[in-house]
Design a protein around this motif. Structure first.
Motif, PDB file in Angstrom:
ATOM      1  N   LYS A 178     -14.723 -16.191   8.604  1.00  0.00           N
ATOM      2  CA  LYS A 178     -14.246 -16.140   9.979  1.00  0.00           C
ATOM      3  C   LYS A 178     -13.731 -17.512  10.397  1.00  0.00           C
ATOM      4  N   GLY A 179     -12.548 -17.548  10.987  1.00  0.00           N
ATOM      5  CA  GLY A 179     -11.944 -18.807  11.406  1.00  0.00           C
ATOM      6  C   GLY A 179     -11.088 -19.462  10.332  1.00  0.00           C
ATOM      7  N   ARG A 180     -11.247 -19.012   9.083  1.00  0.00           N
ATOM      8  CA  ARG A 180     -10.439 -19.576   7.987  1.00  0.00           C
ATOM      9  C   ARG A 180      -9.441 -18.561   7.441  1.00  0.00           C
ATOM     10  N   PHE A 181      -9.841 -17.284   7.414  1.00  0.00           N
ATOM     11  CA  PHE A 181      -8.994 -16.224   6.882  1.00  0.00           C
ATOM     12  C   PHE A 181      -8.481 -15.365   8.034  1.00  0.00           C
ATOM     13  N   THR A 182      -7.252 -14.874   7.890  1.00  0.00           N
ATOM     14  CA  THR A 182      -6.665 -13.992   8.889  1.00  0.00           C
ATOM     15  C   THR A 182      -6.004 -12.810   8.195  1.00  0.00           C
ATOM     16  N   ILE A 183      -6.410 -11.624   8.618  1.00  0.00           N
ATOM     17  CA  ILE A 183      -5.798 -10.410   8.090  1.00  0.00           C
ATOM     18  C   ILE A 183      -4.695  -9.972   9.041  1.00  0.00           C
ATOM     19  N   SER A 184      -3.610  -9.465   8.472  1.00  0.00           N
ATOM     20  CA  SER A 184      -2.500  -8.980   9.293  1.00  0.00           C
ATOM     21  C   SER A 184      -1.767  -7.891   8.521  1.00  0.00           C
ATOM     22  N   ARG A 185      -0.823  -7.261   9.181  1.00  0.00           N
ATOM     23  CA  ARG A 185      -0.101  -6.189   8.528  1.00  0.00           C
ATOM     24  C   ARG A 185       1.352  -6.170   8.992  1.00  0.00           C
ATOM     25  N   ASP A 186       2.196  -5.639   8.129  1.00  0.00           N
ATOM     26  CA  ASP A 186       3.590  -5.367   8.476  1.00  0.00           C
ATOM     27  C   ASP A 186       3.816  -3.900   8.121  1.00  0.00           C
ATOM     28  N   ILE A 187       3.732  -3.042   9.133  1.00  0.00           N
ATOM     29  CA  ILE A 187       3.813  -1.610   8.889  1.00  0.00           C
ATOM     30  C   ILE A 187       5.166  -1.231   8.302  1.00  0.00           C
ATOM     31  N   SER A 188       6.222  -1.922   8.701  1.00  0.00           N
ATOM     32  CA  SER A 188       7.559  -1.603   8.193  1.00  0.00           C
ATOM     33  C   SER A 188       7.668  -1.836   6.691  1.00  0.00           C
ATOM     34  N   LYS A 189       6.789  -2.678   6.171  1.00  0.00           N
ATOM     35  CA  LYS A 189       6.805  -2.983   4.741  1.00  0.00           C
ATOM     36  C   LYS A 189       5.622  -2.366   4.004  1.00  0.00           C
ATOM     37  N   ASN A 190       4.812  -1.570   4.698  1.00  0.00           N
ATOM     38  CA  ASN A 190       3.600  -0.980   4.084  1.00  0.00           C
ATOM     39  C   ASN A 190       2.751  -2.059   3.413  1.00  0.00           C
TER      40      ASN A 190
ATOM     41  N   ALA B 220       0.832  -1.194   0.000  1.00  0.00           N
ATOM     42  CA  ALA B 220       0.000   0.000   0.000  1.00  0.00           C
ATOM     43  C   ALA B 220       0.871   1.250   0.000  1.00  0.00           C
ATOM     44  N   GLU B 221       0.837   2.013  -1.089  1.00  0.00           N
ATOM     45  CA  GLU B 221       1.548   3.286  -1.178  1.00  0.00           C
ATOM     46  C   GLU B 221       0.561   4.425  -0.974  1.00  0.00           C
ATOM     47  N   GLY B 222       1.010   5.463  -0.268  1.00  0.00           N
ATOM     48  CA  GLY B 222       0.125   6.602  -0.035  1.00  0.00           C
ATOM     49  C   GLY B 222      -0.868   6.386   1.090  1.00  0.00           C
ATOM     50  N   VAL B 223      -0.684   5.325   1.850  1.00  0.00           N
ATOM     51  CA  VAL B 223      -1.567   5.013   2.982  1.00  0.00           C
ATOM     52  C   VAL B 223      -0.829   5.322   4.282  1.00  0.00           C
ATOM     53  N   THR B 224      -1.546   5.895   5.224  1.00  0.00           N
ATOM     54  CA  THR B 224      -0.981   6.181   6.540  1.00  0.00           C
ATOM     55  C   THR B 224      -1.462   5.108   7.504  1.00  0.00           C
ATOM     56  N   PHE B 225      -0.591   4.168   7.836  1.00  0.00           N
ATOM     57  CA  PHE B 225      -1.000   3.029   8.658  1.00  0.00           C
ATOM     58  C   PHE B 225      -1.402   3.451  10.072  1.00  0.00           C
ATOM     59  N   SER B 226      -0.957   4.614  10.516  1.00  0.00           N
ATOM     60  CA  SER B 226      -1.300   5.055  11.865  1.00  0.00           C
ATOM     61  C   SER B 226      -2.717   5.606  11.959  1.00  0.00           C
ATOM     62  N   THR B 227      -3.367   5.844  10.811  1.00  0.00           N
ATOM     63  CA  THR B 227      -4.726   6.375  10.849  1.00  0.00           C
ATOM     64  C   THR B 227      -5.697   5.616   9.950  1.00  0.00           C
TER      65      THR B 227
END
Length: 124
Positions: A64-76, A23-30
């Motif tokens: 739900k229970g099959r998919f998991t969303i996650s993030r790595d802010i250092s990698k956007n 994700a480019e142009g996204v502010t992960f803190s908000t």
């Protein structure tokens, strides 16, 4: 905002895939990010999951229970780990983003930015 998905492909029923979205142009803190898909039959968009800046996550009941969303802010980057895939999960999967300043913030299943999509096919 520029969202680029990757990781789609073909998998047998019961298998797993992990989608990534840079994700480019996204502010992960908000901002909030998420995933949706366009089912082939009947054709239509379905919101799947969201992750907010404070780490809260939400899922559509069918994943739900099959998919998991996650993030790595250092990698956007955000991810969607998909396990126990079913043929009905076959679809084009889209990465989503929205800002608190945007018109979709108060709508939990609506986002103003979409990626180009990545195809996931589940079949034997």
């Amino acid at each position: 905002v520029h969202l680029v998905e990757s990781g789609g492909g073909w998998v047998q029923p019961g298998g797993s895939l992990r989608l990534s979205c840079t994700a480019e142009g996204v502010t992960f803190s908000t901002d909030a990010l998420g995933w949706a898909r366009q089912d082939p039959n009947p054709k239509g968009f379905r919101w799947l999951s969201s992750i907010y800046s404070d780490g809260r996550t939400y899922y559509q009941d069918s994943v739900k229970g099959r998919f998991t969303i996650s993030r790595d802010i250092s990698k956007n980057t955000i991810y969607l780990q998909m396990n126990n895939l079913r043929p009905e999960d076959t679809a084009v999967y889209y990465c989503l983003a929205k800002s608190p300043r945007g018109p979709r913030w108060s709508h939990p299943y609506e986002f103003e930015h979409w990626g180009q999509g990545t195809q996931v096919t589940v079949s034997s």
